[in-house]
Design an enzyme around this catalytic site. Structure first.
Site, PDB file in Angstrom:
ATOM      1  N   GLY A  12       0.822  -1.195   0.000  1.00 35.06           N
ATOM      2  CA  GLY A  12       0.000   0.000   0.000  1.00 35.06           C
ATOM      3  C   GLY A  12       0.861   1.252   0.000  1.00 35.06           C
ATOM      4  N   LYS A  16      -1.362   5.027  -5.621  1.00 34.80           N
ATOM      5  CA  LYS A  16      -2.445   4.594  -6.510  1.00 34.80           C
ATOM      6  C   LYS A  16      -3.357   5.737  -6.908  1.00 34.80           C
ATOM      7  CE  LYS A  16      -3.684   1.621  -3.360  1.00 34.80           C
ATOM      8  NZ  LYS A  16      -2.523   1.714  -2.455  1.00 34.80           N
ATOM      9  N   GLN A 222      -5.053  -0.158   0.020  1.00 34.77           N
ATOM     10  CA  GLN A 222      -3.948  -0.942   0.575  1.00 34.77           C
ATOM     11  C   GLN A 222      -3.097  -1.557  -0.547  1.00 34.77           C
ATOM     12  OE1 GLN A 222      -7.234  -1.988   2.111  1.00 34.77           O
ATOM     13  NE2 GLN A 222      -7.006  -0.446   3.665  1.00 34.77           N
ATOM     14  N   THR A 297      -1.347   8.819   5.061  1.00 32.74           N
ATOM     15  CA  THR A 297      -2.416   9.764   4.737  1.00 32.74           C
ATOM     16  C   THR A 297      -3.509   9.733   5.790  1.00 32.74           C
ATOM     17  OG1 THR A 297      -1.980   9.485   2.374  1.00 32.74           O
ATOM     18  CG2 THR A 297      -4.102  10.425   2.973  1.00 32.74           C
TER      19      THR A 297
END
Length: 424
Positions: A12, A16, A222, A297
């Site tokens: 993760g 992405k 993830q 985050t």
């Protein structure tokens, strides 16, 4: 028509969100298919930084976005995220929430905290957002779904039974304080009013989009090594971030998927507990963390940093049918004199290139490295592969040679436009 899956090929935090944001311009719908608000995607669009947790990154491109049935939803957290976007002028008029998605309840969060405390030195390192306990109830067939939330006739009785059962566990197993049913019922009645316009049969909607030849983009949370089956168990999440999670998590058939993009950070990071063969516990690891702003985050936790591990990446490629890699953070490694890539593990004197299931075996693994020359950190202006520094191209091409998978996208900066696209 295309059905593109974007998911993490490491632990993760690979970046992405920025690749989903980039690809969303050509999608008709963006779908989040698993996980909960324990995940976080950071996207920089038009100079503005957005931190998302449940809502697909496609919302920033004004695309139809689905939070599908495989996701577990904390209504309080989702409302906070919607308000966060509204404050920044981002509309959620095209957000759709599956009526089959399970809800995270206050008792899930409480049980998450109590269980981590009880585990002590054996803790998993969860975000304590209740994701694991919610998935536990889902599998145990005792969970509450979004369709239950908006049924005002049956929800009170269902909730009361759940609260009574969970209070037994909270008080008698963990010695905690019981939760108040009436207070919880009122809170979730307010959630029901707020979310009712968003909740619908997203399975039928996705099937209709597919039948009409629309372009679908599936966004995972993830990463592969946190998959409940293929990850570093038990230091994993409670769902399937890999390609296999798409069909069950969104309600589509495998023929819907045309491309699988595995996102790979140019190095490796992970948060929480568990083995990490290439971890750097030195000044280089600290430098990568600070330069790459490697802090969670969702939690703000510092990420553990290490060299790129192609044993992991190749494992992800083979188990998930990856058709192309998106490599992020090439700029973060820029400026180092030397960079290293792990190509195998030395376990008791034997070199292996497959990822072991046993944590005890992994604990004995020593990385086998290949050394590369470093490259300049000034990459953000580059938009064509041929314009990359020679050393950076050598690094990318080695990943392709070792895995047999082409690198189709390369992140050279945090911004939406700071990306080299080589075609799917």
């Amino acid at each position: 028509m295309s059905g593109i899956v974007v998911f993490g090929a490491q632990w993760g935090d690979e970046g992405k969100g920025r690749f989903v944001d980039y690809l969303a311009s050509k999608a008709d719908m963006v779908v989040r298919y698993q996980g909960g608000n324990n995940a976080g995607h950071t996207v920089v669009a038009d100079g503005v930084t957005y931190k998302l947790h449940l809502i697909p990154s496609g919302i920033l491109s004004k695309k139809a976005c689905v939070i599908a049935n495989g996701v577990v939803i904390d209504p309080k957290a989702l409302k906070k995220e919607i308000d966060y976007l509204a404050e920044r002028g981002v509309s959620v008029d095209q957000l759709y929430i599956s009526d089959r998605a399970h809800m995270i309840m206050p008792y899930h969060r409480e049980l998450d905290v109590l269980n981590e405390k009880k585990l002590g030195d054996f803790k998993i390192g969860t975000t304590c957002n209740g994701i694991g306990p919610c998935y536990t109830d889902k599998v145990a067939r005792t969970g509450l779904r979004m369709c239950d939330l908006i049924d005002e006739n049956t929800f009170p009785a269902k909730l009361k039974k759940c609260v009574e059962d969970k209070n037994e566990v909270i008080t008698k197993v963990y010695g905690g304080e019981p939760l108040d049913y009436e207070e919880m019922l009122e809170e979730y009645r307010q959630h029901a009013k707020y979310f009712k316009p968003f909740i619908c049969d997203t399975v039928s909607m996705l099937q209709e989009y597919h039948a009409a030849g629309k372009n679908l983009l599936f966004e995972g949370a993830q990463g592969m090594l946190l998959d409940i089956d293929f990850g570093t168990y038990p230091y994993v999440t409670s769902s399937h971030p890999n390609t296999g999670g798409v069909c069950s998590g969104a309600g589509v058939g495998p023929q819907t998927i045309t491309d699988v993009i595995g996102v790979v950070k140019a190095y490796t990071t992970r948060v929480g507990e568990g083995p990490f063969v290439t971890e750097l516990l030195d000044a280089t690891g600290d430098e990568i963390r600070e330069k790459g702003h490697e802090y969670g985050t969702t939690t703000g936790r510092p990420r553990r940093c290490g060299w790129l591990d192609l044993v992991i990446v190749d494992f992800a490629a083979k188990t998930s049918g990856i058709t192309g890699f998106a490599v992020s953070r090439m700029d973060t490694l820029g400026g180092l004199d030397k960079v290293f890539v792990c190509i195998g593990y030395d376990i008791d004197g034997k070199i292996v290139n497959t990822y072991p299931a046993s944590l005890e075996t992994l604990a004995k693994a020593k990385p086998v490295y290949k050394e590369f020359e470093g490259w300049s950190s000034d990459l953000s202006h580059i938009r064509k592969y041929e314009d990359l520094p020679a050393a950076a191209k050598t690094y990318i091409e080695f990943i392709e040679e070792q895995t047999g998978v082409p690198v189709v996208m390369i992140g050279v900066g945090a911004g939406r436009e700071e990306c080299i696209f080589r075609g799917l």
